[in-house]
Structure formats: C-alpha cells, structure tokens
Design an enzyme around this catalytic site. Structure first.
Site, PDB file in Angstrom:
ATOM      1  N   LYS A  80       0.865  -1.196   0.000  1.00  0.00           N
ATOM      2  CA  LYS A  80       0.000   0.000   0.000  1.00  0.00           C
ATOM      3  C   LYS A  80       0.894   1.235   0.000  1.00  0.00           C
ATOM      4  CE  LYS A  80      -3.877   2.042   2.621  1.00  0.00           C
ATOM      5  NZ  LYS A  80      -4.808   1.885   3.757  1.00  0.00           N
ATOM      6  N   SER A 160      -9.947   2.324   2.692  1.00  0.00           N
ATOM      7  CA  SER A 160      -8.981   2.998   1.849  1.00  0.00           C
ATOM      8  C   SER A 160      -8.014   2.058   1.131  1.00  0.00           C
ATOM      9  CB  SER A 160      -8.158   3.980   2.688  1.00  0.00           C
ATOM     10  OG  SER A 160      -7.339   3.294   3.622  1.00  0.00           O
ATOM     11  N   SER A 184     -10.353   0.188   7.017  1.00  0.00           N
ATOM     12  CA  SER A 184      -9.726   0.190   5.685  1.00  0.00           C
ATOM     13  C   SER A 184      -9.066  -1.106   5.248  1.00  0.00           C
ATOM     14  CB  SER A 184      -8.679   1.296   5.615  1.00  0.00           C
ATOM     15  OG  SER A 184      -9.315   2.499   5.338  1.00  0.00           O
TER      16      SER A 184
END
Ligand code: GLN
Length: 495
Positions: A80, A160, A184
């Site tokens: 990420k 997210s 998330s």
C-alpha cells in the site's frame, strides 16, 4: 507452469512450490509483473517496480539454492502506498507528497524484505487513507475486479486499501500490506472476496507508515486465504522501539492456529449490530455464520455493546482531530509539492490548498474545529470519554465470550461515482461495523462468506480480545471452511 497458474496460487502453495524448487521466484515474479502490466484498467498499482522485483527475486532464488529461505522467501507482494519504501516514491495517494522518495524503509516492509519477500510495486488507496471507496485518491479510483452478474458497471473495491484488495482479488500479487484506521483493511477485503485482518493496536509498528490518526492506525495484511493472512501477519508484526506504541510482545506462529478446532469457544453476537435498515441478505449471511460456528462446536451467546451507536460520531471526531495535527507537517517546506507565494503564509496556504483533496480538507477542518479552544471539551474531550466506554463494552463482552461475530459491512460493493452525489455523512455509515474495533484497539478480521444475489462477495467480521489474534485465525479458518468460498471474479480487465 503457465503465468496464470502461478499468479492464481495462494501464498502458502507458492511458498511450498518455491521451497521445493517446482518454480523459481524469478518465474513467479515475472508472471506477476506481466499480470500487473496487463491490468492497468484496474488502476490498482500507482507505481510498478518490475526491475526491483526481479532483482529481489534473483536474490531470493540464490538464498533458496543455498538453503537459506526465509518465511516469505521469493513471494511477490504489493505494498500500500502509505508505507515508506526507501528510494521508491511514496505518495499516500496525495498530490501534496509529490515525488517524495523516502530515505528510509517502514518497519513493516523491512520485516517483509528480511523474510525474503519481493516488492512488485506500490498500491493505490484513498488520499491519506481517508475514504471508503478509493475515490479520494489523487491517482483516481481503483476498479473492483468483481462486477454484478450481467452488468458492465464498475464497482468500488472499497477503501482505503482499495488497491491492496483489488490486487489480491485479481491475482496481481500473492498478498498485500494494508492499513486500517476505521475499517480500511476489512471493508475492502469484504468487497473483493479476500481476507483482511486488523491486528491489535500495537501489534505492528507504525514507524514509516504515513500517519492518519495515530491512536487508531494499524497495519495488517490483505490475502487470498486465512492461512495466507496468518503467514503475512507473522512477518509484519513484532516489537519496534522506534514506535512508542508498539507492544513489547513476541509474535506467535499465527498459521499454526488455522485449522485448529474451535470446539467449545463462546461466540458473542452483539445485538446492537442489528442496525436499522440492514439489508436482508446481510442479516441472512450473519445467521448463516452463526450456524456455521455452532456446527463447528462453538457456543453462541448474546452480548451487548451498549455504546455502539456512539462509535461513528466518536470516530469522526477522534480521527479528524489526530489527522489535522498529523497533516500539519505538509507545509511545502519538507516534502514534495510547494506552491509559491509572496509570503511564507501564502506558500503554506497555496501548497495546502492545491496539494490536499476535498475529503482531506474536510477532515482537517473538522479536526481543527473539534480541537479549538471553545469546542475542545464539548467534542474532543467528550469523544475521548465515549471511546473509553466503547472499550469497556468490549471488556465486559469478552468476559462472556471469546470472540464476536458480526457482518463486516452494511452492503456489498457499490458503484463508483456515487460518492459525488452522496452526502459525506452517508459515506461514513459504511464504517458502522468496523470503527468500534479501532476505537477499542482490539483485533478484527473479515472473511469472505458468500455471494449476494448479484454474485458479489460479502464478508463476516470476527472481533477478538486484545492480542488474541490466534483465536481469530482459528475461527476465521472454521468460517472459511464452512463457507467454502471459491468464487473468483471474471477477468474482464486484461489487455
Ligand atoms: N473509511 C474510514 C475513513 O474514511 C476508515 C479509513 C481507514 O481505515 N483508513 O476514515
């Protein structure tokens, strides 16, 4: 083996194949590099690092040949883009970080490389991890590999960690890192038929992860199976003196708890999670999950978490308050973007005005407001007190049960674009089942449990006691086995 055979392996079976030299890390890495390059439509990666990947794969192959394979030796992963990677652009999907190349590596990724993993690139996310659809990203939204049956509409992978979830679901990596401040990891996992675990606060070091809300942020994996998530978490976790909130505890062999009997475990079903207007399908899935665990020998108990209804408002005070303080550092002096101005104040204003997106600005304003002198007691202090109550609710519930079972999300994945028409508060409702675990600091996992009537994945959530990820892995394994979730999205995005 063909490329698509290699990319469709679970992490566990890939590691076995690598160890027994059925294929090399170079081969499986190349297969993933090719798959990533052919899947740009999904917009899952914001930076591809094929050269670095192949270099790391060659080094892994050499270690395997010498009999020195680490826990993740040769396994290609996605990261990420909130984790600092030394020498490789790290953006938090924000314009304000521009071309920022960290001079240091996050602790979590350091652990992965220590164990022999290979970096395929950096994954898309909501800007500064604020969002539930991946649409606040400066790089544009990620497409969910899943589509409703008979429909061409592009859906959100959630957020997210939308890039992480989409990449895992589309076989663009064997597993991915993610972070979870209010859901998330778990919500995108639920939207894409993948497994995600947010460990106990302090289990993984936050050092080198771009901060959103420091008292809530936790790193964790998104993976294809419960066992894969266990393998990844073992590497990611561990005490780190560089993070003062990192817990000085050892890391269990989480994978050894997957497949363990769950007989006799008491599963709490919190009545407050039966929210108004919950779709019948979610309700039915929850009932099915309860049935599965009962059949596996668990005892089901009713529990109450009476302060649940205050969790969302509490989260949306605490998280923006911390974010407004954390994001004060982006002033045009230290990182990436700088917009010029006639005075220092103008430089600040122009940089922040141009660098941050609307959702981030909204959070900064909410945060500054709830922390301001006249409102601090009414909002921030009050929220801190309610947060304590929420944590106490969990403590009381865990006297009666060993883990909780709830839905992961109030719906399946929905269409991209609705965010533009939706009231932001409506969007915040997405997090109704997930924020409580962050506020209380306890671990929680999302496991794919079935498909809805349109053929879209739905997830169940398990919430555990502080530092008891082991029980979650056993229960997650039991749910995974009972649900026997094998569906894969149809490949429409390649080429
Ligand atoms: N959707 C939540 C938010 O927008 C949670 C985000 C997260 O966990 N990083 O704040």
């Amino acid at each position: 083996m063909a490329g698509s055979e290699l990319t469709s392996l679970t992490l566990k079976s890939a590691l076995e194949g690598l160890k027994s030299k059925k294929f090399s890390s170079t081969e499986i890495t190349q297969a993933h590099v090719d798959a990533v390059a052919a899947s740009k439509t999904l917009n899952a990666y914001v930076l591809e690092t094929p050269e670095r990947a192949l270099q790391m794969a060659a080094a892994a192959d050499a270690r395997i040949a010498r009999g020195e394979a680490g826990l993740l030796e040769g396994a290609p992963l996605g990261i990420k883009d909130l984790f600092c990677t030394e020498g490789y652009r790290t953006t938090a999907a924000s314009k304000i970080l521009g071309d920022f190349k960290p001079t240091y590596e996050s602790t979590v990724t350091t652990h992965l490389w220590r164990d022999g993993a290979v970096m395929l690139g950096k994954l898309n996310l909501d800007e500064f991890a604020m969002g539930s659809t991946n649409e606040t990203s400066a790089f544009g939204p990620v497409a969910n590999p899943w589509r409703a049956e008979g429909s061409n509409q592009t859906l959100t992978p959630g957020g997210s960690s939308g890039g992480s979830a989409a990449a895992v679901a589309a076989d663009l990596c064997l597993g991915a890192t993610a972070t979870d401040t209010g859901g998330s990891i778990r919500q995108p996992a639920a939207f894409t038929g993948t497994v995600g675990i947010k460990p106990t606060y302090g289990r993984c070091s936050r050092w080198g992860i771009v901060a959103f809300a420091s008292s809530l942020d936790q790193a964790g994996p998104i993976a294809k199976t419960v066992e894969d998530a266990a393998i990844l978490l073992r590497s990611m976790a561990g005490h780190d003196p560089k993070d003062s909130t990192s817990l000085p505890v050892g890391v269990p062999d989480f994978a050894s708890f997957v497949g363990k009997s769950v007989k006799g475990l008491r599963i709490g079903v919190p009545k407050e999670y039966r929210v108004d207007g919950m779709p019948a399908e979610i309700e039915a899935l929850w009932a099915k999950g309860i049935e599965w665990l009962k059949e596996a020998g668990c005892e089901i108990v009713d529990v109450s978490l009476p302060h649940t209804k205050y969790a969302l408002p509490t989260y949306y005070i605490v998280a923006p308050a911390e974010a407004s303080s954390n994001l004060a550092r982006y002033d045009g002096m230290r990182y990436g973007l700088r917009a010029e101005g006639k005075t220092l104040t103008e430089v600040y204003e122009n940089t922040r005005g141009q660098g941050f997106g609307d959702e981030v600005k909204r959070r900064i304003m909410i945060g500054a407001y709830v922390l301001s002198a006249g409102y601090y007691d009414a909002y921030y202090l009050k929220a801190q007190k309610v947060r304590r109550r929420i944590a106490d609710d969990f403590k009381a519930a865990f006297e009666k049960c060993d883990a909780l079972l709830t839905p992961a999300t109030p719906s399946a994945a929905f269409a991209l674009g609705v965010k533009d028409t939706m009231d932001p508060v409506q969007m915040y409702l997405n997090d109704v089942f997930t924020v409580t675990a962050n506020l209380a600091g306890v671990p929680a996992m999302s496991v794919p449990a079935g498909l809805d009537k349109d053929g879209l994945p739905l997830g169940l959530q398990l919430i555990g006691r502080t530092l008891d990820e082991e029980t979650l892995f056993s229960l997650g394994g039991a749910l995974e086995k009972a649900a026997d979730f094998r569906a894969k999205p149809k490949t429409w995005w390649k080429g």
